[in-house]
Design an enzyme around this catalytic site. Sequence first.
Site, PDB file in Angstrom:
ATOM      1  N   GLN A  73      -5.615  -0.327  -3.644  1.00 32.02           N
ATOM      2  CA  GLN A  73      -6.361  -1.446  -4.231  1.00 32.02           C
ATOM      3  C   GLN A  73      -7.292  -0.985  -5.362  1.00 32.02           C
ATOM      4  O   GLN A  73      -7.422  -1.648  -6.386  1.00 32.02           O
ATOM      5  CB  GLN A  73      -7.148  -2.136  -3.116  1.00 32.02           C
ATOM      6  CG  GLN A  73      -7.869  -3.397  -3.565  1.00 32.02           C
ATOM      7  CD  GLN A  73      -8.640  -4.041  -2.417  1.00 32.02           C
ATOM      8  OE1 GLN A  73      -8.308  -3.841  -1.250  1.00 32.02           O
ATOM      9  NE2 GLN A  73      -9.654  -4.807  -2.742  1.00 32.02           N
ATOM     10  N   CYS A 127      -1.726  -2.874   6.921  1.00 23.51           N
ATOM     11  CA  CYS A 127      -1.810  -1.601   7.650  1.00 23.51           C
ATOM     12  C   CYS A 127      -3.083  -1.548   8.501  1.00 23.51           C
ATOM     13  O   CYS A 127      -3.140  -0.835   9.496  1.00 23.51           O
ATOM     14  CB  CYS A 127      -1.713  -0.408   6.709  1.00 23.51           C
ATOM     15  SG  CYS A 127      -2.994  -0.337   5.449  1.00 23.51           S
ATOM     16  N   HIS A 166      -5.318  -5.986   4.207  1.00 28.21           N
ATOM     17  CA  HIS A 166      -4.273  -4.958   4.297  1.00 28.21           C
ATOM     18  C   HIS A 166      -3.564  -5.036   5.649  1.00 28.21           C
ATOM     19  O   HIS A 166      -4.213  -4.900   6.692  1.00 28.21           O
ATOM     20  CB  HIS A 166      -4.893  -3.571   4.132  1.00 28.21           C
ATOM     21  CG  HIS A 166      -5.445  -3.332   2.753  1.00 28.21           C
ATOM     22  ND1 HIS A 166      -4.872  -2.440   1.883  1.00 28.21           N
ATOM     23  CD2 HIS A 166      -6.494  -3.890   2.099  1.00 28.21           C
ATOM     24  CE1 HIS A 166      -5.558  -2.448   0.739  1.00 28.21           C
ATOM     25  NE2 HIS A 166      -6.549  -3.307   0.855  1.00 28.21           N
ATOM     26  N   CYS A 212       0.853  -1.189   0.000  1.00 25.75           N
ATOM     27  CA  CYS A 212       0.000   0.000   0.000  1.00 25.75           C
ATOM     28  C   CYS A 212       0.888   1.238   0.000  1.00 25.75           C
ATOM     29  O   CYS A 212       1.933   1.275   0.632  1.00 25.75           O
ATOM     30  CB  CYS A 212      -0.954   0.006   1.185  1.00 25.75           C
ATOM     31  SG  CYS A 212      -0.312   0.736   2.695  1.00 25.75           S
ATOM     32  N   GLU A 213       0.464   2.217  -0.780  1.00 21.80           N
ATOM     33  CA  GLU A 213       1.320   3.391  -0.928  1.00 21.80           C
ATOM     34  C   GLU A 213       1.243   4.334   0.277  1.00 21.80           C
ATOM     35  O   GLU A 213       2.029   5.257   0.387  1.00 21.80           O
ATOM     36  CB  GLU A 213       0.993   4.136  -2.218  1.00 21.80           C
ATOM     37  CG  GLU A 213      -0.370   4.790  -2.267  1.00 21.80           C
ATOM     38  CD  GLU A 213      -0.629   5.437  -3.631  1.00 21.80           C
ATOM     39  OE1 GLU A 213       0.027   5.067  -4.615  1.00 21.80           O
ATOM     40  OE2 GLU A 213      -1.492   6.319  -3.686  1.00 21.80           O
ATOM     41  N   HIS A 214       0.299   4.097   1.161  1.00 23.60           N
ATOM     42  CA  HIS A 214       0.182   4.989   2.321  1.00 23.60           C
ATOM     43  C   HIS A 214       1.121   4.592   3.445  1.00 23.60           C
ATOM     44  O   HIS A 214       1.581   5.437   4.194  1.00 23.60           O
ATOM     45  CB  HIS A 214      -1.264   4.988   2.837  1.00 23.60           C
ATOM     46  CG  HIS A 214      -2.226   5.490   1.804  1.00 23.60           C
ATOM     47  ND1 HIS A 214      -3.452   4.896   1.566  1.00 23.60           N
ATOM     48  CD2 HIS A 214      -2.119   6.512   0.932  1.00 23.60           C
ATOM     49  CE1 HIS A 214      -4.060   5.551   0.587  1.00 23.60           C
ATOM     50  NE2 HIS A 214      -3.280   6.527   0.186  1.00 23.60           N
ATOM     51  N   HIS A 215       1.402   3.285   3.569  1.00 24.49           N
ATOM     52  CA  HIS A 215       2.247   2.809   4.672  1.00 24.49           C
ATOM     53  C   HIS A 215       3.412   1.961   4.200  1.00 24.49           C
ATOM     54  O   HIS A 215       4.246   1.565   5.003  1.00 24.49           O
ATOM     55  CB  HIS A 215       1.402   1.994   5.656  1.00 24.49           C
ATOM     56  CG  HIS A 215       0.207   2.722   6.173  1.00 24.49           C
ATOM     57  ND1 HIS A 215      -1.031   2.635   5.584  1.00 24.49           N
ATOM     58  CD2 HIS A 215       0.075   3.576   7.221  1.00 24.49           C
ATOM     59  CE1 HIS A 215      -1.891   3.403   6.240  1.00 24.49           C
ATOM     60  NE2 HIS A 215      -1.245   3.984   7.231  1.00 24.49           N
TER      61      HIS A 215
HETATM   62 ZN   LIG Z   1      -1.988   1.302   4.135  1.00 30.59          ZN
END
Ligand SMILES: [Zn+2]
Length: 203
Positions: free
Chosen positions: A131, A161, A159, A90-93
């Site tokens: 996703q 995260c 996920h 995931c690009e956020h975490h």
């Molecule tokens: Zn994430």
Amino acid sequence: MKSHKAVVKVMSHTREHESIAPLVEDLLRRLGEDPKRDGLARTPERVDQAMRFLTSGYRADIQKLLNGALYEVKYDEMVVVRDIEFFSLCEHHMLPFYGKVHVAYLPQKKVIGLSKIPRIVDVFARRLQIQERMTQQIAQTIQETVQPLGVGVICEAKHFCMMMRGVEKQHSGAMTSAMLGAFRDRKDTRDEFLALVNKSNGF
Ligand SMILES: [Zn+2]
């Protein structure tokens, strides 16, 4: 969701080939670790290798990948490839999310070699992703290259995260879908696809 161009280079070219090992060493230090201790001595190099692999989708060439795998046929029934495993970040975490993708399309003159569909999934999974976008990019790429009457893609994922931090919901999964052409316009086509996917054992 508006379509994303399938083969977008999102990394800056300038520093792409520089090793990230020194950054990882610094990261370990900032986390309070001793990067020189035995178990960690080669970790920065390993992380560099692992991250290169997990983001190798950026450097994949879809056209080359599909070269010679498109066939002219009269077949016009739905083609479904179910339960394609994928692993992404995931690009956020930058934590993993993983699960299954189900792909279907309705051919119009051309079909694509079945083994190529999981390869397309990998190209978009091996990047920093969300996703929703990954699902859309897989559908878009098949639409553009095979030019079928329509494409349906459903993605079920878990996920890390969400599972390891924050809400810590270990069993929650996320589902996304992208429906193009006949899969968007025709309820019977969409229903046929959903029925085939729901026959799977669940995730
Ligand atoms: Zn994430």
